[in-house]
Design a protein around this motif. Structure first.
Motif, PDB file in Angstrom:
ATOM      1  N   ALA A   3       0.808  -1.219  -0.043  1.00  0.00           N
ATOM      2  CA  ALA A   3      -0.019  -0.090   0.019  1.00  0.00           C
ATOM      3  C   ALA A   3       0.939   1.232  -0.151  1.00  0.00           C
ATOM      4  O   ALA A   3       0.551   2.186  -0.445  1.00  0.00           O
ATOM      5  CB  ALA A   3      -0.705   0.016   1.110  1.00  0.00           C
ATOM      6  N   LEU A   4       1.986   1.171   0.954  1.00  0.00           N
ATOM      7  CA  LEU A   4       2.918   2.349   0.710  1.00  0.00           C
ATOM      8  C   LEU A   4       3.499   2.682  -0.623  1.00  0.00           C
ATOM      9  O   LEU A   4       3.721   3.692  -1.040  1.00  0.00           O
ATOM     10  CB  LEU A   4       4.068   2.105   1.865  1.00  0.00           C
ATOM     11  CG  LEU A   4       3.509   2.277   3.424  1.00  0.00           C
ATOM     12  CD1 LEU A   4       4.414   1.722   4.161  1.00  0.00           C
ATOM     13  CD2 LEU A   4       3.025   3.726   3.652  1.00  0.00           C
ATOM     14  N   ILE A   5       3.993   1.467  -1.368  1.00  0.00           N
ATOM     15  CA  ILE A   5       4.606   1.698  -2.553  1.00  0.00           C
ATOM     16  C   ILE A   5       3.671   2.280  -3.561  1.00  0.00           C
ATOM     17  O   ILE A   5       3.836   3.161  -4.233  1.00  0.00           O
ATOM     18  CB  ILE A   5       5.167   0.437  -2.970  1.00  0.00           C
ATOM     19  CG1 ILE A   5       6.175  -0.129  -2.069  1.00  0.00           C
ATOM     20  CG2 ILE A   5       5.623   0.330  -4.517  1.00  0.00           C
ATOM     21  CD1 ILE A   5       6.785  -1.721  -2.378  1.00  0.00           C
ATOM     22  N   GLN A   6       2.353   1.719  -3.729  1.00  0.00           N
ATOM     23  CA  GLN A   6       1.267   2.195  -4.460  1.00  0.00           C
ATOM     24  C   GLN A   6       0.980   3.496  -4.122  1.00  0.00           C
ATOM     25  O   GLN A   6       0.786   4.423  -5.133  1.00  0.00           O
ATOM     26  CB  GLN A   6       0.256   1.302  -4.668  1.00  0.00           C
ATOM     27  CG  GLN A   6       0.232  -0.097  -4.978  1.00  0.00           C
ATOM     28  CD  GLN A   6       0.980  -0.140  -6.300  1.00  0.00           C
ATOM     29  OE1 GLN A   6       0.477   0.656  -7.242  1.00  0.00           O
ATOM     30  NE2 GLN A   6       1.757  -0.895  -6.569  1.00  0.00           N
ATOM     31  N   ALA A   7       0.815   4.000  -3.041  1.00  0.00           N
ATOM     32  CA  ALA A   7       0.702   5.380  -2.756  1.00  0.00           C
ATOM     33  C   ALA A   7       1.760   6.186  -3.118  1.00  0.00           C
ATOM     34  O   ALA A   7       1.572   7.278  -3.708  1.00  0.00           O
ATOM     35  CB  ALA A   7       0.374   5.505  -1.132  1.00  0.00           C
ATOM     36  N   GLY A   8       3.178   5.803  -2.958  1.00  0.00           N
ATOM     37  CA  GLY A   8       3.943   6.522  -3.442  1.00  0.00           C
ATOM     38  C   GLY A   8       4.018   6.692  -4.971  1.00  0.00           C
ATOM     39  O   GLY A   8       4.215   7.994  -5.502  1.00  0.00           O
ATOM     40  N   VAL A   9       3.642   5.746  -5.745  1.00  0.00           N
ATOM     41  CA  VAL A   9       3.677   5.837  -7.221  1.00  0.00           C
ATOM     42  C   VAL A   9       2.632   6.647  -7.322  1.00  0.00           C
ATOM     43  O   VAL A   9       2.591   7.484  -8.388  1.00  0.00           O
ATOM     44  CB  VAL A   9       3.346   4.137  -7.915  1.00  0.00           C
ATOM     45  CG1 VAL A   9       3.000   4.522  -9.198  1.00  0.00           C
ATOM     46  CG2 VAL A   9       4.578   3.297  -7.384  1.00  0.00           C
ATOM     47  N   SER A  10       1.287   6.579  -6.590  1.00  0.00           N
ATOM     48  CA  SER A  10       0.009   7.662  -6.736  1.00  0.00           C
ATOM     49  C   SER A  10       0.733   8.990  -6.829  1.00  0.00           C
ATOM     50  O   SER A  10       0.143   9.783  -7.498  1.00  0.00           O
ATOM     51  CB  SER A  10      -1.032   7.212  -6.156  1.00  0.00           C
ATOM     52  OG  SER A  10      -1.881   8.050  -6.287  1.00  0.00           O
ATOM     53  N   LEU A  11       1.402   9.357  -5.706  1.00  0.00           N
ATOM     54  CA  LEU A  11       1.734  10.769  -5.522  1.00  0.00           C
ATOM     55  C   LEU A  11       2.564  11.195  -6.587  1.00  0.00           C
ATOM     56  O   LEU A  11       2.776  12.505  -6.690  1.00  0.00           O
ATOM     57  CB  LEU A  11       2.683  10.722  -3.912  1.00  0.00           C
ATOM     58  CG  LEU A  11       1.759  10.704  -2.850  1.00  0.00           C
ATOM     59  CD1 LEU A  11       2.443  10.939  -1.679  1.00  0.00           C
ATOM     60  CD2 LEU A  11       0.573  12.079  -2.812  1.00  0.00           C
ATOM     61  N   LEU A  12       3.439  10.323  -7.278  1.00  0.00           N
ATOM     62  CA  LEU A  12       4.421  10.777  -8.323  1.00  0.00           C
ATOM     63  C   LEU A  12       3.485  11.362  -9.377  1.00  0.00           C
ATOM     64  O   LEU A  12       4.246  12.596 -10.074  1.00  0.00           O
ATOM     65  CB  LEU A  12       5.090   9.683  -8.921  1.00  0.00           C
ATOM     66  CG  LEU A  12       5.977   8.792  -8.183  1.00  0.00           C
ATOM     67  CD1 LEU A  12       6.673   7.571  -9.047  1.00  0.00           C
ATOM     68  CD2 LEU A  12       7.053   9.898  -7.822  1.00  0.00           C
ATOM     69  N   GLU A  13       2.284  11.278  -9.472  1.00  0.00           N
ATOM     70  CA  GLU A  13       1.564  12.009 -10.519  1.00  0.00           C
ATOM     71  C   GLU A  13       1.155  13.398 -10.226  1.00  0.00           C
ATOM     72  O   GLU A  13       0.935  14.211 -11.259  1.00  0.00           O
ATOM     73  CB  GLU A  13       0.211  11.277 -10.860  1.00  0.00           C
ATOM     74  CG  GLU A  13       0.439   9.694 -11.260  1.00  0.00           C
ATOM     75  CD  GLU A  13      -0.739   8.854 -11.537  1.00  0.00           C
ATOM     76  OE1 GLU A  13      -1.804   9.392 -11.355  1.00  0.00           O
ATOM     77  OE2 GLU A  13      -0.707   7.832 -11.543  1.00  0.00           O
ATOM     78  N   THR A  14       1.267  13.812  -8.917  1.00  0.00           N
ATOM     79  CA  THR A  14       0.748  15.003  -8.509  1.00  0.00           C
ATOM     80  C   THR A  14       1.668  15.826  -7.851  1.00  0.00           C
ATOM     81  O   THR A  14       1.731  17.025  -7.574  1.00  0.00           O
ATOM     82  CB  THR A  14      -0.570  14.951  -7.626  1.00  0.00           C
ATOM     83  OG1 THR A  14      -0.180  14.131  -6.578  1.00  0.00           O
ATOM     84  CG2 THR A  14      -1.797  14.263  -8.521  1.00  0.00           C
ATOM     85  N   THR A  15       2.865  15.176  -7.290  1.00  0.00           N
ATOM     86  CA  THR A  15       3.590  15.987  -6.313  1.00  0.00           C
ATOM     87  C   THR A  15       5.121  15.594  -6.945  1.00  0.00           C
ATOM     88  O   THR A  15       5.553  14.729  -7.142  1.00  0.00           O
ATOM     89  CB  THR A  15       3.643  15.115  -4.985  1.00  0.00           C
ATOM     90  OG1 THR A  15       2.343  15.002  -4.588  1.00  0.00           O
ATOM     91  CG2 THR A  15       4.367  15.790  -3.887  1.00  0.00           C
ATOM     92  N   SER A  16       5.897  16.440  -6.768  1.00  0.00           N
ATOM     93  CA  SER A  16       7.409  16.694  -7.033  1.00  0.00           C
ATOM     94  C   SER A  16       8.223  15.671  -6.041  1.00  0.00           C
ATOM     95  O   SER A  16       7.744  15.608  -4.995  1.00  0.00           O
ATOM     96  CB  SER A  16       8.007  17.994  -7.083  1.00  0.00           C
ATOM     97  OG  SER A  16       8.229  18.406  -5.743  1.00  0.00           O
ATOM     98  N   LEU A  17       9.261  15.244  -6.460  1.00  0.00           N
ATOM     99  CA  LEU A  17       9.759  14.297  -5.801  1.00  0.00           C
ATOM    100  C   LEU A  17      10.469  14.890  -4.522  1.00  0.00           C
ATOM    101  O   LEU A  17      10.501  14.128  -3.366  1.00  0.00           O
ATOM    102  CB  LEU A  17      11.041  13.606  -6.434  1.00  0.00           C
ATOM    103  CG  LEU A  17      10.919  12.726  -7.711  1.00  0.00           C
ATOM    104  CD1 LEU A  17      12.067  12.313  -8.458  1.00  0.00           C
ATOM    105  CD2 LEU A  17      10.093  11.442  -7.323  1.00  0.00           C
ATOM    106  N   GLU A  18      10.972  16.021  -4.459  1.00  0.00           N
ATOM    107  CA  GLU A  18      11.378  16.704  -3.355  1.00  0.00           C
ATOM    108  C   GLU A  18      10.126  17.124  -2.381  1.00  0.00           C
ATOM    109  O   GLU A  18      10.617  17.100  -1.149  1.00  0.00           O
ATOM    110  CB  GLU A  18      11.789  18.351  -3.845  1.00  0.00           C
ATOM    111  CG  GLU A  18      13.121  18.074  -4.765  1.00  0.00           C
ATOM    112  CD  GLU A  18      13.010  17.695  -6.013  1.00  0.00           C
ATOM    113  OE1 GLU A  18      14.047  17.366  -6.931  1.00  0.00           O
ATOM    114  OE2 GLU A  18      11.687  17.684  -6.488  1.00  0.00           O
TER     115      GLU A  18
END
Length: 217
Positions: free
Chosen positions: A30-45
């Motif tokens: 779930a954490l990994i998928q949430a991280g992948v999802s955030l990549l679409e809207t949030t910068s890595l920094e």
């Protein structure tokens, strides 16, 4: 005297501490998928374990049971990125002749398209972001597969007489540097994408052909 058992179901005391193995796997995924999802809207920094945990619906503390820091999470995300890339290459390969030139062109075009269509993934996979592949055996193995893939194509070209034999490693690195370099120039905005995807593909294939033309016999 034997004590009488109480009627009905006995009450169980809930376990305290880390989740059991099944839940642990689910939380990590779930954490990994949430991280992948955030990549679409949030910068890595701006991505943090706290934001990822909130997105996944788990506690911030629970995230540390699985990832020491966000760079450890990025390593897990990078593994997914490489798998996505390999799958894309296999799809592209079906569209062309699977001889040396076909494989070489398919790899170059797939590599370019993947980076441009998955920019955040690409920055994690190829741009550093604190990800140390040597600390993750799985990531280290899957990331080296990109090199081995190109190395096998170069060796194929040499065996078939398309390329001069010898210095296979150097020829592999030269090819990778050119393909990766042109992708980075577009990624960083130093070169502008063409509106026509067919023109873009032709341009990238021309560049990759220059790479192996310099290695011909």
């Amino acid at each position: 005297m034997v004590a009488k058992k109480q009627k009905g179901k006995s009450k169980t005391t809930p376990r305290v501490g880390r989740p059991n193995k099944i839940n642990s796997v689910n939380v990590r995924e779930a954490l990994i998928q949430a991280g992948v999802s955030l990549l679409e809207t949030t910068s890595l920094e701006e991505i943090s374990l706290r934001k990822v945990a909130a997105k996944a619906g788990v506690s911030h503390v629970a995230s540390y049971h699985h990832f020491e820091n966000k760079h450890a999470l990025f390593s897990a995300i990078a593994e997914i990125g490489f798998q996505k890339y390999f799958e894309a290459y296999q799809i592209e390969l079906q569209k062309t002749e699977q001889d040396f030139k076909g494989r070489y062109r398919a790899l170059g075009w797939t590599y370019f398209q993947f980076i441009m269509n998955n920019r955040q993934f690409a920055r994690i996979m190829f741009g550093g972001m604190g990800v140390e592949s040597n600390l993750s055996p799985t990531l280290s193995s899957v990331s080296r597969r990109t090199y081995r893939q190109l190395h096998e194509i170069i060796r194929m070209g040499q065996n078939l007489g398309y390329l001069e034999k010898g210095q296979t490693r150097e020829k592999t690195l030269a090819s990778w540097a050119m393909i990766h370099g042109i992708a980075m120039l577009f990624l960083e905005g130093r070169l502008q994408m063409k509106n026509d995807i067919n023109e873009m593909e032709k341009f990238i294939q021309t560049v990759t052909e220059y790479a192996y033309n310099g290695m011909k016999t």
